[in-house]
Write a protein that holds these residues in place. Structure first.
Motif, PDB file in Angstrom:
ATOM      1  N   GLN A 333      -5.074 -26.161 -43.750  1.00  0.00           N
ATOM      2  CA  GLN A 333      -3.828 -26.806 -43.311  1.00  0.00           C
ATOM      3  C   GLN A 333      -2.654 -25.835 -43.398  1.00  0.00           C
ATOM      4  O   GLN A 333      -1.767 -25.816 -42.528  1.00  0.00           O
ATOM      5  CB  GLN A 333      -3.543 -28.043 -44.164  1.00  0.00           C
ATOM      6  CG  GLN A 333      -4.557 -29.165 -44.006  1.00  0.00           C
ATOM      7  CD  GLN A 333      -4.311 -29.966 -42.735  1.00  0.00           C
ATOM      8  OE1 GLN A 333      -3.332 -29.752 -42.033  1.00  0.00           O
ATOM      9  NE2 GLN A 333      -5.215 -30.875 -42.431  1.00  0.00           N
ATOM     10  N   LEU A 334      -2.645 -25.005 -44.446  1.00  0.00           N
ATOM     11  CA  LEU A 334      -1.552 -24.051 -44.634  1.00  0.00           C
ATOM     12  C   LEU A 334      -1.528 -23.017 -43.513  1.00  0.00           C
ATOM     13  O   LEU A 334      -0.449 -22.615 -43.049  1.00  0.00           O
ATOM     14  CB  LEU A 334      -1.694 -23.367 -45.991  1.00  0.00           C
ATOM     15  CG  LEU A 334      -0.595 -22.375 -46.379  1.00  0.00           C
ATOM     16  CD1 LEU A 334       0.754 -23.081 -46.475  1.00  0.00           C
ATOM     17  CD2 LEU A 334      -0.923 -21.685 -47.702  1.00  0.00           C
ATOM     18  N   LYS A 335      -2.675 -22.576 -43.089  1.00  0.00           N
ATOM     19  CA  LYS A 335      -2.745 -21.601 -42.001  1.00  0.00           C
ATOM     20  C   LYS A 335      -2.168 -22.193 -40.712  1.00  0.00           C
ATOM     21  O   LYS A 335      -1.396 -21.525 -39.998  1.00  0.00           O
ATOM     22  CB  LYS A 335      -4.191 -21.165 -41.775  1.00  0.00           C
ATOM     23  CG  LYS A 335      -4.360 -20.058 -40.732  1.00  0.00           C
ATOM     24  CD  LYS A 335      -5.795 -19.666 -40.587  1.00  0.00           C
ATOM     25  CE  LYS A 335      -5.935 -18.492 -39.600  1.00  0.00           C
ATOM     26  NZ  LYS A 335      -5.346 -18.761 -38.295  1.00  0.00           N
ATOM     27  N   ILE A 336      -2.533 -23.415 -40.416  1.00  0.00           N
ATOM     28  CA  ILE A 336      -1.985 -24.086 -39.226  1.00  0.00           C
ATOM     29  C   ILE A 336      -0.472 -24.211 -39.347  1.00  0.00           C
ATOM     30  O   ILE A 336       0.275 -23.971 -38.390  1.00  0.00           O
ATOM     31  CB  ILE A 336      -2.637 -25.463 -39.042  1.00  0.00           C
ATOM     32  CG1 ILE A 336      -4.138 -25.324 -38.785  1.00  0.00           C
ATOM     33  CG2 ILE A 336      -1.965 -26.233 -37.911  1.00  0.00           C
ATOM     34  CD1 ILE A 336      -4.880 -26.652 -38.756  1.00  0.00           C
ATOM     35  N   PHE A 337      -0.011 -24.564 -40.534  1.00  0.00           N
ATOM     36  CA  PHE A 337       1.424 -24.740 -40.762  1.00  0.00           C
ATOM     37  C   PHE A 337       2.180 -23.431 -40.553  1.00  0.00           C
ATOM     38  O   PHE A 337       3.234 -23.395 -39.893  1.00  0.00           O
ATOM     39  CB  PHE A 337       1.642 -25.267 -42.181  1.00  0.00           C
ATOM     40  CG  PHE A 337       3.082 -25.382 -42.580  1.00  0.00           C
ATOM     41  CD1 PHE A 337       3.880 -26.392 -42.075  1.00  0.00           C
ATOM     42  CD2 PHE A 337       3.648 -24.476 -43.461  1.00  0.00           C
ATOM     43  CE1 PHE A 337       5.212 -26.503 -42.434  1.00  0.00           C
ATOM     44  CE2 PHE A 337       4.975 -24.572 -43.837  1.00  0.00           C
ATOM     45  CZ  PHE A 337       5.756 -25.586 -43.316  1.00  0.00           C
ATOM     46  N   LYS A 338       1.652 -22.329 -41.096  1.00  0.00           N
ATOM     47  CA  LYS A 338       2.332 -21.040 -40.960  1.00  0.00           C
ATOM     48  C   LYS A 338       2.323 -20.556 -39.514  1.00  0.00           C
ATOM     49  O   LYS A 338       3.296 -19.946 -39.053  1.00  0.00           O
ATOM     50  CB  LYS A 338       1.662 -20.001 -41.862  1.00  0.00           C
ATOM     51  CG  LYS A 338       1.925 -20.205 -43.339  1.00  0.00           C
ATOM     52  CD  LYS A 338       1.279 -19.102 -44.166  1.00  0.00           C
ATOM     53  CE  LYS A 338       1.630 -19.239 -45.636  1.00  0.00           C
ATOM     54  NZ  LYS A 338       1.013 -18.165 -46.451  1.00  0.00           N
ATOM     55  N   ASP A 339       1.226 -20.831 -38.800  1.00  0.00           N
ATOM     56  CA  ASP A 339       1.125 -20.386 -37.407  1.00  0.00           C
ATOM     57  C   ASP A 339       2.086 -21.144 -36.490  1.00  0.00           C
ATOM     58  O   ASP A 339       2.455 -20.640 -35.423  1.00  0.00           O
ATOM     59  CB  ASP A 339      -0.304 -20.564 -36.896  1.00  0.00           C
ATOM     60  CG  ASP A 339      -1.275 -19.585 -37.540  1.00  0.00           C
ATOM     61  OD1 ASP A 339      -0.797 -18.581 -38.108  1.00  0.00           O
ATOM     62  OD2 ASP A 339      -2.495 -19.832 -37.504  1.00  0.00           O
ATOM     63  N   THR A 340       2.478 -22.332 -36.889  1.00  0.00           N
ATOM     64  CA  THR A 340       3.330 -23.165 -36.034  1.00  0.00           C
ATOM     65  C   THR A 340       4.751 -23.317 -36.575  1.00  0.00           C
ATOM     66  O   THR A 340       5.527 -24.122 -36.066  1.00  0.00           O
ATOM     67  CB  THR A 340       2.709 -24.559 -35.866  1.00  0.00           C
ATOM     68  OG1 THR A 340       2.516 -25.155 -37.174  1.00  0.00           O
ATOM     69  CG2 THR A 340       1.360 -24.470 -35.171  1.00  0.00           C
ATOM     70  N   SER A 341       5.085 -22.552 -37.606  1.00  0.00           N
ATOM     71  CA  SER A 341       6.418 -22.643 -38.213  1.00  0.00           C
ATOM     72  C   SER A 341       7.055 -21.264 -38.276  1.00  0.00           C
ATOM     73  O   SER A 341       6.377 -20.239 -38.274  1.00  0.00           O
ATOM     74  CB  SER A 341       6.327 -23.239 -39.624  1.00  0.00           C
ATOM     75  OG  SER A 341       5.687 -24.491 -39.620  1.00  0.00           O
ATOM     76  N   ARG A 342       8.382 -21.253 -38.357  1.00  0.00           N
ATOM     77  CA  ARG A 342       9.117 -20.003 -38.462  1.00  0.00           C
ATOM     78  C   ARG A 342       9.763 -19.905 -39.843  1.00  0.00           C
ATOM     79  O   ARG A 342      10.421 -20.849 -40.287  1.00  0.00           O
ATOM     80  CB  ARG A 342      10.200 -19.929 -37.394  1.00  0.00           C
ATOM     81  CG  ARG A 342       9.658 -19.774 -35.974  1.00  0.00           C
ATOM     82  CD  ARG A 342      10.789 -19.725 -34.971  1.00  0.00           C
ATOM     83  NE  ARG A 342      11.576 -20.965 -35.002  1.00  0.00           N
ATOM     84  CZ  ARG A 342      12.658 -21.174 -34.261  1.00  0.00           C
ATOM     85  NH1 ARG A 342      13.100 -20.212 -33.453  1.00  0.00           N
ATOM     86  NH2 ARG A 342      13.303 -22.314 -34.332  1.00  0.00           N
ATOM     87  N   PRO A 343       9.598 -18.756 -40.524  1.00  0.00           N
ATOM     88  CA  PRO A 343      10.238 -18.586 -41.838  1.00  0.00           C
ATOM     89  C   PRO A 343      11.750 -18.607 -41.711  1.00  0.00           C
ATOM     90  O   PRO A 343      12.321 -18.129 -40.732  1.00  0.00           O
ATOM     91  CB  PRO A 343       9.741 -17.213 -42.312  1.00  0.00           C
ATOM     92  CG  PRO A 343       8.524 -16.932 -41.475  1.00  0.00           C
ATOM     93  CD  PRO A 343       8.772 -17.609 -40.167  1.00  0.00           C
TER      94      PRO A 343
END
Length: 348
Positions: A333-343
């Motif tokens: 889930q974290l990988k999906i979140f990072k791939d679809t979010s901007r820091p």
């Protein structure tokens, strides 16, 4: 601490004058206090070669500072770079305050941490002198720290009980309390050192009682030294660390009240304390991070206690498999979140 405008050095919250001055029969705590005087007055001859560095010394040794720069302690702490893996761990266990978040949106998922269930506690002995100590029968884990660091609250949370008395008033625990967990192990709640609403003579007696306990218990597996995450290691804690090194007692740090600290500051604090733990021969290098209020990190602490008391097969048989599954799901889930979010870009 001051009196009539004059600085007054303290050891474990006691005026040093009350601990130093006897020609014979000086305890380890008295020696520690005397060493503190030598250090404060610029006389290093009384200082032990194994003395622990101060937090400022650790900061200056970690932060890259030019020789011409003169920075305040706050600026040094701001420049400290936290460990990225520590930040990920704190984020997973939702430890530390992070209202803004590291990304442009909030996570929609949480780490489904498997529970570690230890037996409920029951009080079975209280000791105000070494003669009152119960027989050493079961593995013991001791809890110690500055007054009001949350020892009794943590003891209750570990085993899901309300046996240990808690109070907002520092210094409520005035004896060594022994709690048994279904005759598997003992948790030992010791009086807090540092500030407490008690007479100096009483506090001195508690400190001598703690030293007697540490030196005499054959079944003592480990001392858990609790540190307030907002403040880190203070002078009183370093005095106690030197006592642990002198008695060759295994100890481990636990950062408490982690829900009251910003996540990035908590990671920095964890880094500094981990460095101090690694520098000590008798300190376990794993620094535990917990919040008794939110429950974050408590299962890791329970697992640590079970392993320390050689009870892993009894209480952790299915935990490793459940933990592996939960961690895999979270990381996916974290990988999906990072791939679809901007820091987010943060101010320092």
């Amino acid at each position: 601490m001051t009196r009539n405008g004059v600085g007054l050095l303290t050891c474990w919250g006691l005026p040093i004058q009350r601990l130093v001055g006897k020609a014979s029969g000086a305890s380890t705590l008295q020696v520690i206090a005397a060493r503190g005087i030598a250090s404060a007055t610029g006389r290093p001859e009384g200082r032990s070669s194994t003395a622990h560095k101060t937090t400022i010394e650790m900061l200056k040794g970690t932060v890259n500072v030019q020789n011409t720069e003169e920075l305040s302690n706050r600026k040094l702490f701001e420049r400290l770079q936290p460990n990225a893996k520590t930040l990920e761990m704190l984020d997973m266990y939702e430890l530390g305050m992070d209202k803004q978040g590291r990304y442009d949106r909030k996570k929609w998922f949480h780490y489904s941490e498997p529970m570690v269930k230890l037996p409920h506690l029951s009080f079975f002995a209280g000791a105000q002198s070494s003669r009152s100590f119960p027989p050493s029968m079961l593995p013991e884990i001791g809890f110690v720290g500055r007054s009001n660091v949350g020892k009794s609250t943590l003891v209750n949370q570990i085993c899901g009980s309300a046996t240990a008395r808690i109070s907002d008033k520092p210094g409520l625990t005035q004896q060594i309390n022994f709690y048994t967990a279904r005759d598997d192990f003992h948790l030992v709640d010791m009086p807090g050192y540092g500030f407490a609403f008690a007479k100096d003579d009483d506090r001195k007696a508690w400190q001598e009682l703690i030293e007697d306990y540490i030196r005499s218990r054959k079944t003592l597996r480990r001392i858990m030294v609790l540190l307030d995450a907002r403040h880190g290691i203070k002078a009183n804690d370093r005095d106690f660390m030197e006592l642990m090194d002198r008695t060759k007692t295994k100890y481990q740090f636990i950062l408490t009240k982690c829900d009251l600290v910003r996540r990035i500051d908590l990671a920095k604090r964890h880094l500094l304390i981990s460095q101090e733990a690694e520098a000590s021969r008798h300190c376990i290098p794993r620094v535990m991070v917990v919040s008794a209020h939110t429950g974050g990190g408590m299962n890791l602490l329970r697992k640590e206690i079970a392993h320390t008391c050689s009870l892993g097969q009894k209480y952790l048989t299915s935990y490793a498999r459940k933990e592996s599954i939960a961690r895999s799901e979270y990381e996916e889930q974290l990988k999906i979140f990072k791939d679809t979010s901007r820091p987010k870009k943060r101010r320092r």
